[in-house]
Scaffold this active site. Structure first.
Site, PDB file in Angstrom:
ATOM      1  N   TYR A 180       0.732  -1.143  -0.147  1.00 41.36           N
ATOM      2  CA  TYR A 180       0.074   0.147   0.075  1.00 41.36           C
ATOM      3  C   TYR A 180       0.887   1.414   0.077  1.00 41.36           C
ATOM      4  O   TYR A 180       0.187   2.400  -0.142  1.00 41.36           O
ATOM      5  CB  TYR A 180      -0.995   0.076   1.262  1.00 41.36           C
ATOM      6  CG  TYR A 180      -1.943  -1.263   1.328  1.00 41.36           C
ATOM      7  CD1 TYR A 180      -2.780  -1.105   0.325  1.00 41.36           C
ATOM      8  CD2 TYR A 180      -1.710  -2.100   2.098  1.00 41.36           C
ATOM      9  CE1 TYR A 180      -3.771  -2.365   0.218  1.00 41.36           C
ATOM     10  CE2 TYR A 180      -2.429  -3.307   2.112  1.00 41.36           C
ATOM     11  CZ  TYR A 180      -3.614  -3.343   1.255  1.00 41.36           C
ATOM     12  OH  TYR A 180      -4.431  -4.386   1.179  1.00 41.36           O
TER      13      TYR A 180
ATOM     14  N   ASN B 298     -13.317   3.910  -1.449  1.00 39.32           N
ATOM     15  CA  ASN B 298     -12.328   2.868  -1.310  1.00 39.32           C
ATOM     16  C   ASN B 298     -12.929   1.710  -0.556  1.00 39.32           C
ATOM     17  O   ASN B 298     -12.767   2.223   0.978  1.00 39.32           O
ATOM     18  CB  ASN B 298     -11.081   2.912  -0.968  1.00 39.32           C
ATOM     19  CG  ASN B 298      -9.949   2.034  -1.098  1.00 39.32           C
ATOM     20  OD1 ASN B 298     -10.384   0.777  -1.020  1.00 39.32           O
ATOM     21  ND2 ASN B 298      -8.536   2.281  -1.049  1.00 39.32           N
TER      22      ASN B 298
ATOM     23  N   HIS C 281     -15.156  -7.060  -1.894  1.00 41.11           N
ATOM     24  CA  HIS C 281     -15.056  -8.482  -2.078  1.00 41.11           C
ATOM     25  C   HIS C 281     -16.061  -9.363  -1.363  1.00 41.11           C
ATOM     26  O   HIS C 281     -16.060 -10.452  -2.070  1.00 41.11           O
ATOM     27  CB  HIS C 281     -13.624  -9.012  -1.843  1.00 41.11           C
ATOM     28  CG  HIS C 281     -12.369  -8.235  -2.355  1.00 41.11           C
ATOM     29  ND1 HIS C 281     -12.271  -7.919  -3.720  1.00 41.11           N
ATOM     30  CD2 HIS C 281     -11.506  -7.662  -1.483  1.00 41.11           C
ATOM     31  CE1 HIS C 281     -11.271  -6.933  -3.628  1.00 41.11           C
ATOM     32  NE2 HIS C 281     -10.895  -6.795  -2.394  1.00 41.11           N
TER      33      HIS C 281
ATOM     34  N   ASP D 135     -25.381  -2.781  -3.023  1.00 43.37           N
ATOM     35  CA  ASP D 135     -26.792  -2.085  -3.009  1.00 43.37           C
ATOM     36  C   ASP D 135     -26.778  -0.791  -2.743  1.00 43.37           C
ATOM     37  O   ASP D 135     -27.552  -0.138  -3.269  1.00 43.37           O
ATOM     38  CB  ASP D 135     -27.705  -3.078  -2.097  1.00 43.37           C
ATOM     39  CG  ASP D 135     -27.992  -4.506  -2.704  1.00 43.37           C
ATOM     40  OD1 ASP D 135     -27.533  -4.805  -3.810  1.00 43.37           O
ATOM     41  OD2 ASP D 135     -28.389  -5.518  -1.760  1.00 43.37           O
TER      42      ASP D 135
ATOM     43  N   HIS E 118      -8.953   1.744  -5.529  1.00 43.33           N
ATOM     44  CA  HIS E 118      -8.251   0.570  -4.668  1.00 43.33           C
ATOM     45  C   HIS E 118      -6.515   0.950  -5.070  1.00 43.33           C
ATOM     46  O   HIS E 118      -6.146   1.230  -6.331  1.00 43.33           O
ATOM     47  CB  HIS E 118      -8.212  -0.760  -5.176  1.00 43.33           C
ATOM     48  CG  HIS E 118      -9.543  -1.226  -4.826  1.00 43.33           C
ATOM     49  ND1 HIS E 118      -9.961  -1.642  -3.659  1.00 43.33           N
ATOM     50  CD2 HIS E 118     -10.664  -1.402  -5.587  1.00 43.33           C
ATOM     51  CE1 HIS E 118     -11.211  -2.109  -3.614  1.00 43.33           C
ATOM     52  NE2 HIS E 118     -11.679  -1.906  -4.876  1.00 43.33           N
ATOM     53  N   ILE E 119      -5.849   1.105  -3.999  1.00 42.33           N
ATOM     54  CA  ILE E 119      -4.446   1.537  -3.964  1.00 42.33           C
ATOM     55  C   ILE E 119      -3.518   0.501  -4.715  1.00 42.33           C
ATOM     56  O   ILE E 119      -2.812   0.739  -5.626  1.00 42.33           O
ATOM     57  CB  ILE E 119      -3.804   1.588  -2.507  1.00 42.33           C
ATOM     58  CG1 ILE E 119      -4.533   2.888  -1.973  1.00 42.33           C
ATOM     59  CG2 ILE E 119      -2.311   1.820  -2.592  1.00 42.33           C
ATOM     60  CD1 ILE E 119      -4.311   3.110  -0.451  1.00 42.33           C
ATOM     61  N   SER E 120      -3.964  -0.883  -4.361  1.00 49.08           N
ATOM     62  CA  SER E 120      -3.235  -1.870  -4.906  1.00 49.08           C
ATOM     63  C   SER E 120      -3.988  -2.313  -6.267  1.00 49.08           C
ATOM     64  O   SER E 120      -5.195  -2.278  -6.201  1.00 49.08           O
ATOM     65  CB  SER E 120      -2.966  -2.877  -3.857  1.00 49.08           C
ATOM     66  OG  SER E 120      -4.425  -3.787  -3.727  1.00 49.08           O
TER      67      SER E 120
ATOM     68  N   ARG F 169      -9.574 -11.509  -4.074  1.00 47.43           N
ATOM     69  CA  ARG F 169      -9.616 -10.108  -4.342  1.00 47.43           C
ATOM     70  C   ARG F 169     -10.066  -9.439  -5.568  1.00 47.43           C
ATOM     71  O   ARG F 169     -10.295  -8.605  -5.717  1.00 47.43           O
ATOM     72  CB  ARG F 169      -8.283  -9.538  -3.805  1.00 47.43           C
ATOM     73  CG  ARG F 169      -8.131  -9.714  -2.383  1.00 47.43           C
ATOM     74  CD  ARG F 169      -6.620  -8.938  -2.023  1.00 47.43           C
ATOM     75  NE  ARG F 169      -6.278  -9.102  -0.874  1.00 47.43           N
ATOM     76  CZ  ARG F 169      -6.521  -8.717   0.285  1.00 47.43           C
ATOM     77  NH1 ARG F 169      -7.326  -7.671   0.436  1.00 47.43           N
ATOM     78  NH2 ARG F 169      -5.784  -8.890   1.751  1.00 47.43           N
TER      79      ARG F 169
END
Length: 158
Positions: A22, A74, A80, A87, A100-102, A111
């Site tokens: 991260y 984020n 996941h 919803d 998402h950072i990664s 993931r």
């Protein structure tokens, strides 16, 4: 124009949490960079972070008929697992961009599926902290396009 920035679980410990994945940026540093970018674009940001699914859902529901032009989210690991957050995104009434950072597709198999990304206007993944910059550019573009269309409709109806 007001944009809501929602940060999910464990993002409050960025800078300490697995820096090899991260990076070394803290959440405050990311928010400060976003704030500077928003100011340049005449936008206002509201930041919200929670480690609790229900609190994130409650915050998304505040968008219904509210003051926000869009959401940058984020959801972290909830992307996941949480159909409930998906919803809430689908019914919040404003465009949402997930960040998402990664790169979630280059990590563990579990993931690679994002329930929340499937109902978002777009997903930015794998650009590190810079992904937030890209996501804010995207949500501002979408929100400006929606505002222009609404203004055009109002002019036609007048």
């Amino acid at each position: 124009m007001k944009i809501l920035v929602i940060q999910g679980p464990n993002l409050n410990i960025l800078g300490h949490r697995e820096p090899h994945i991260y990076g070394n940026f803290t959440l405050d540093q990311i928010h400060n960079n976003l704030q500077a970018q928003a100011k340049q674009n005449n936008a206002e940001l509201e930041f919200f972070q929670s480690n609790f699914e229900g609190e994130i859902i409650d915050k998304l529901q505040e968008c219904i008929g509210g003051e926000y032009a869009g959401v940058l989210i984020n959801p972290a690991a909830f992307s996941h697992t949480s159909i409930a957050i998906a919803d809430a995104i689908a019914s919040c009434g404003v465009p949402v961009i997930e960040v998402h950072i990664s790169n979630i597709h280059a990590r563990e198999e579990y993931r690679s599926k994002s329930y929340t990304g499937a109902v978002s206007a777009g997903v930015i993944t794998g650009f590190g902290a810079f992904g937030y910059h890209l996501a804010l550019m995207g949500i501002l573009q979408i929100a400006n396009e929606i505002a222009a269309l609404k203004a055009q409709q109002n002019n036609q109806n007048a």
